[in-house]
Motif scaffolding. Structure first.
Motif, PDB file in Angstrom:
ATOM      1  N   PRO A 108       0.822  -1.216   0.000  1.00 47.86           N
ATOM      2  CA  PRO A 108       0.000   0.000   0.000  1.00 47.86           C
ATOM      3  C   PRO A 108       0.853   1.262   0.000  1.00 47.86           C
ATOM      4  O   PRO A 108       1.913   1.322   0.645  1.00 47.86           O
ATOM      5  CB  PRO A 108      -0.811  -0.122   1.291  1.00 47.86           C
ATOM      6  N   ILE A 109       0.392   2.268  -0.728  1.00 45.93           N
ATOM      7  CA  ILE A 109       1.059   3.567  -0.754  1.00 45.93           C
ATOM      8  C   ILE A 109       0.449   4.440   0.340  1.00 45.93           C
ATOM      9  O   ILE A 109      -0.771   4.608   0.389  1.00 45.93           O
ATOM     10  CB  ILE A 109       0.883   4.242  -2.118  1.00 45.93           C
ATOM     11  N   PRO A 110       1.260   5.004   1.217  1.00 46.10           N
ATOM     12  CA  PRO A 110       0.698   5.832   2.296  1.00 46.10           C
ATOM     13  C   PRO A 110       0.016   7.087   1.762  1.00 46.10           C
ATOM     14  O   PRO A 110       0.365   7.593   0.681  1.00 46.10           O
ATOM     15  CB  PRO A 110       1.934   6.206   3.130  1.00 46.10           C
ATOM     16  N   ASP A 111      -0.929   7.605   2.509  1.00 47.08           N
ATOM     17  CA  ASP A 111      -1.549   8.882   2.176  1.00 47.08           C
ATOM     18  C   ASP A 111      -0.463   9.957   2.110  1.00 47.08           C
ATOM     19  O   ASP A 111       0.465   9.974   2.920  1.00 47.08           O
ATOM     20  CB  ASP A 111      -2.584   9.272   3.228  1.00 47.08           C
ATOM     21  N   GLY A 112      -0.591  10.845   1.138  1.00 48.45           N
ATOM     22  CA  GLY A 112       0.368  11.929   1.007  1.00 48.45           C
ATOM     23  C   GLY A 112       1.566  11.609   0.144  1.00 48.45           C
ATOM     24  O   GLY A 112       2.411  12.484  -0.095  1.00 48.45           O
ATOM     25  N   VAL A 113       1.680  10.362  -0.319  1.00 51.10           N
ATOM     26  CA  VAL A 113       2.773   9.954  -1.209  1.00 51.10           C
ATOM     27  C   VAL A 113       2.173   9.684  -2.582  1.00 51.10           C
ATOM     28  O   VAL A 113       1.231   8.907  -2.713  1.00 51.10           O
ATOM     29  CB  VAL A 113       3.498   8.705  -0.682  1.00 51.10           C
ATOM     30  N   SER A 114       2.694  10.326  -3.621  1.00 51.13           N
ATOM     31  CA  SER A 114       2.163  10.141  -4.963  1.00 51.13           C
ATOM     32  C   SER A 114       2.567   8.777  -5.510  1.00 51.13           C
ATOM     33  O   SER A 114       3.555   8.165  -5.060  1.00 51.13           O
ATOM     34  CB  SER A 114       2.674  11.235  -5.898  1.00 51.13           C
ATOM     35  N   ALA A 115       1.806   8.312  -6.500  1.00 50.48           N
ATOM     36  CA  ALA A 115       2.150   7.047  -7.144  1.00 50.48           C
ATOM     37  C   ALA A 115       3.529   7.123  -7.782  1.00 50.48           C
ATOM     38  O   ALA A 115       4.308   6.164  -7.736  1.00 50.48           O
ATOM     39  CB  ALA A 115       1.098   6.692  -8.194  1.00 50.48           C
ATOM     40  N   ALA A 116       3.860   8.275  -8.383  1.00 51.84           N
ATOM     41  CA  ALA A 116       5.163   8.421  -9.034  1.00 51.84           C
ATOM     42  C   ALA A 116       6.302   8.344  -8.022  1.00 51.84           C
ATOM     43  O   ALA A 116       7.312   7.664  -8.243  1.00 51.84           O
ATOM     44  CB  ALA A 116       5.225   9.736  -9.797  1.00 51.84           C
ATOM     45  N   ASP A 117       6.163   9.037  -6.900  1.00 51.31           N
ATOM     46  CA  ASP A 117       7.221   9.002  -5.890  1.00 51.31           C
ATOM     47  C   ASP A 117       7.353   7.610  -5.278  1.00 51.31           C
ATOM     48  O   ASP A 117       8.463   7.141  -4.999  1.00 51.31           O
ATOM     49  CB  ASP A 117       6.943  10.022  -4.791  1.00 51.31           C
ATOM     50  N   ALA A 118       6.216   6.945  -5.064  1.00 51.32           N
ATOM     51  CA  ALA A 118       6.265   5.590  -4.525  1.00 51.32           C
ATOM     52  C   ALA A 118       6.958   4.650  -5.493  1.00 51.32           C
ATOM     53  O   ALA A 118       7.826   3.841  -5.098  1.00 51.32           O
ATOM     54  CB  ALA A 118       4.852   5.091  -4.224  1.00 51.32           C
ATOM     55  N   ALA A 119       6.614   4.749  -6.767  1.00 47.81           N
ATOM     56  CA  ALA A 119       7.236   3.891  -7.777  1.00 47.81           C
ATOM     57  C   ALA A 119       8.731   4.157  -7.871  1.00 47.81           C
ATOM     58  O   ALA A 119       9.535   3.231  -8.036  1.00 47.81           O
ATOM     59  CB  ALA A 119       6.576   4.121  -9.136  1.00 47.81           C
ATOM     60  N   ALA A 120       9.123   5.431  -7.762  1.00 49.28           N
ATOM     61  CA  ALA A 120      10.524   5.801  -7.890  1.00 49.28           C
ATOM     62  C   ALA A 120      11.359   5.332  -6.717  1.00 49.28           C
ATOM     63  O   ALA A 120      12.529   4.974  -6.872  1.00 49.28           O
ATOM     64  CB  ALA A 120      10.645   7.314  -8.037  1.00 49.28           C
ATOM     65  N   ALA A 121      10.771   5.319  -5.524  1.00 47.88           N
ATOM     66  CA  ALA A 121      11.549   5.050  -4.319  1.00 47.88           C
ATOM     67  C   ALA A 121      11.577   3.594  -3.911  1.00 47.88           C
ATOM     68  O   ALA A 121      12.520   3.156  -3.241  1.00 47.88           O
ATOM     69  CB  ALA A 121      10.992   5.878  -3.158  1.00 47.88           C
ATOM     70  N   VAL A 122      10.568   2.815  -4.272  1.00 49.97           N
ATOM     71  CA  VAL A 122      10.373   1.540  -3.606  1.00 49.97           C
ATOM     72  C   VAL A 122      11.507   0.549  -3.846  1.00 49.97           C
ATOM     73  O   VAL A 122      11.946  -0.132  -2.906  1.00 49.97           O
ATOM     74  CB  VAL A 122       9.004   0.918  -3.971  1.00 49.97           C
ATOM     75  N   MET A 123      12.022   0.436  -5.057  1.00 49.45           N
ATOM     76  CA  MET A 123      13.050  -0.574  -5.292  1.00 49.45           C
ATOM     77  C   MET A 123      14.384  -0.183  -4.669  1.00 49.45           C
ATOM     78  O   MET A 123      14.924  -0.896  -3.822  1.00 49.45           O
ATOM     79  CB  MET A 123      13.244  -0.830  -6.786  1.00 49.45           C
ATOM     80  N   SER A 124      14.919   0.970  -5.067  1.00 55.36           N
ATOM     81  CA  SER A 124      16.222   1.381  -4.548  1.00 55.36           C
ATOM     82  C   SER A 124      16.179   1.590  -3.042  1.00 55.36           C
ATOM     83  O   SER A 124      17.104   1.212  -2.319  1.00 55.36           O
ATOM     84  CB  SER A 124      16.680   2.665  -5.244  1.00 55.36           C
ATOM     85  N   GLY A 125      15.089   2.203  -2.565  1.00 56.72           N
ATOM     86  CA  GLY A 125      14.997   2.468  -1.138  1.00 56.72           C
ATOM     87  C   GLY A 125      14.899   1.216  -0.295  1.00 56.72           C
ATOM     88  O   GLY A 125      15.509   1.121   0.780  1.00 56.72           O
ATOM     89  N   SER A 126      14.138   0.232  -0.753  1.00 59.55           N
ATOM     90  CA  SER A 126      13.999  -0.998   0.037  1.00 59.55           C
ATOM     91  C   SER A 126      15.296  -1.799   0.025  1.00 59.55           C
ATOM     92  O   SER A 126      15.651  -2.427   1.027  1.00 59.55           O
ATOM     93  CB  SER A 126      12.826  -1.838  -0.473  1.00 59.55           C
ATOM     94  N   VAL A 127      16.044  -1.757  -1.083  1.00 59.61           N
ATOM     95  CA  VAL A 127      17.360  -2.406  -1.105  1.00 59.61           C
ATOM     96  C   VAL A 127      18.287  -1.715  -0.111  1.00 59.61           C
ATOM     97  O   VAL A 127      19.014  -2.382   0.648  1.00 59.61           O
ATOM     98  CB  VAL A 127      17.966  -2.382  -2.522  1.00 59.61           C
TER      99      VAL A 127
END
Length: 324
Positions: A108-127
């Motif tokens: 789930p994407i938290p409230d206040g986070v755009s789909a674009a920012d979530a998509a951009a951050a999720v892979m590199s950030g989780s690694v």
């Protein structure tokens, strides 16, 4: 629906916009109306044929997408409907207006986070979060982040002190990327373009390095062992931007009492997956992750940008008509 079909292995030109049938969710799946697709560096390696695809071409390309769940298959809880999520595919299918994925692969994407920012951050950030957790920092270490201006490295720099790093060094390729690494929080930046860049790592203020986050691989990994703290120094190897894995053997590690952790494989990927919620929660406090947004049909151009290694942020593809 519009999708990007990988017609064969090769250059970016093999990514071709086409109209294809819309998918329908099978048992255990959800259907997502895609709002943002991150263009990932590993995807360029798969497209080129450097690594095998999960399904042979022609196939709708892509590994991750963000958007809204608009339909569910049998066996999926109804509360998934309408949820904004980031999702992993089974190895293909995300470069499209609609994508079906296993319901267990969505975050789930938290409230206040755009789909674009979530998509951009999720892979590199989780690694990055998984790497920092595996490093087991104690609050006293000097860490070296390779390729710190972009991708995983950019998140390692931003998050290292939260996890206990006392001092953060980074490498980057050239003045612009060095400036970016300093903006993200690196105490010192080394240009890794010269062949002997490892000679510049140790200084009077940084006599040894406790932890190396190795994304370059190749011979530089071996050269860095001489800079690491005897007895406790540890290298976490998770990439090979140089074109080959770290050239490190047990014979290289044993004399200094050093360790190398290979960050790959199914167990590692599960660890990364468990970090997705945590990185999405942190997105508002991190540097904006998106650099460029392109329409879906320009997937080939997006791959050219990623392969140029010029962008500092993520390239996002946007399905559907341009916003007014």
């Amino acid at each position: 629906m519009q999708a990007i079909v990988m017609t064969g292995t090769g250059g970016p030109e093999v990514l071709v916009p086409r109209e294809v049938p819309a998918p329908r969710p099978a048992t255990g799946e959800v259907l997502i109306r895609v709002e943002a697709v991150p263009v990932l560096y590993p995807e360029t390696q798969l497209r080129s044929g450097a690594f095998p695809m999960a399904a042979p071409p022609p196939v709708v390309f892509g590994f991750q997408a963000a958007g809204k769940v608009i339909e569910i298959g049998d066996g999926v809880a109804s509360d998934h409907l309408g949820r904004r999520v980031v999702a992993d595919t089974a190895g293909f299918g995300s470069y499209a207006e609609l994508v079906c994925v296993n319901a267990q692969s969505v975050t789930p994407i938290p409230d206040g986070v755009s789909a674009a920012d979530a998509a951009a951050a999720v892979m590199s950030g989780s690694v990055a979060l998984a790497l920092l957790d595996a490093a087991a920092l104690t609050g006293t270490e000097t860490v070296l982040v390779e390729a710190g201006a972009t991708g995983v490295g950019s998140y390692l720099i931003q998050l290292a002190r939260e996890f206990g790093a006392a001092r953060v060094l980074a490498t980057a390729g050239g003045p612009e990327k060095s400036r970016r690494a300093r903006e993200l929080g690196a105490d010192r930046v080394i240009d890794h373009r010269p062949a002997q860049w490892t000679d510049d790592v140790r200084t009077d203020s940084d006599p040894t390095i406790d932890i190396v986050f190795d994304s370059l691989g190749g011979p530089s990994a071996t050269a860095l062992l001489a800079t690491m703290t005897p007895g406790t120094g540890r290298m976490l190897s998770y990439g090979w931007l140089s074109g080959e894995p770290a050239r490190v053997t047990a014979a290289d590690l044993i004399p200094g009492g050093l360790t190398l952790t290979g960050c790959s494989g199914p167990a590692w990927h599960e660890r990364v997956a468990r970090s997705r919620t945590a990185i999405l929660d942190r997105v508002p406090s991190l540097a904006p992750p998106v650099e460029t947004t392109l329409p879906l049909e320009r997937a080939a151009a997006a791959h050219e940008l990623v392969e140029s290694r010029v962008p500092l942020g993520k390239i996002i593809l946007r399905p559907g008509p341009a916003p007014r």
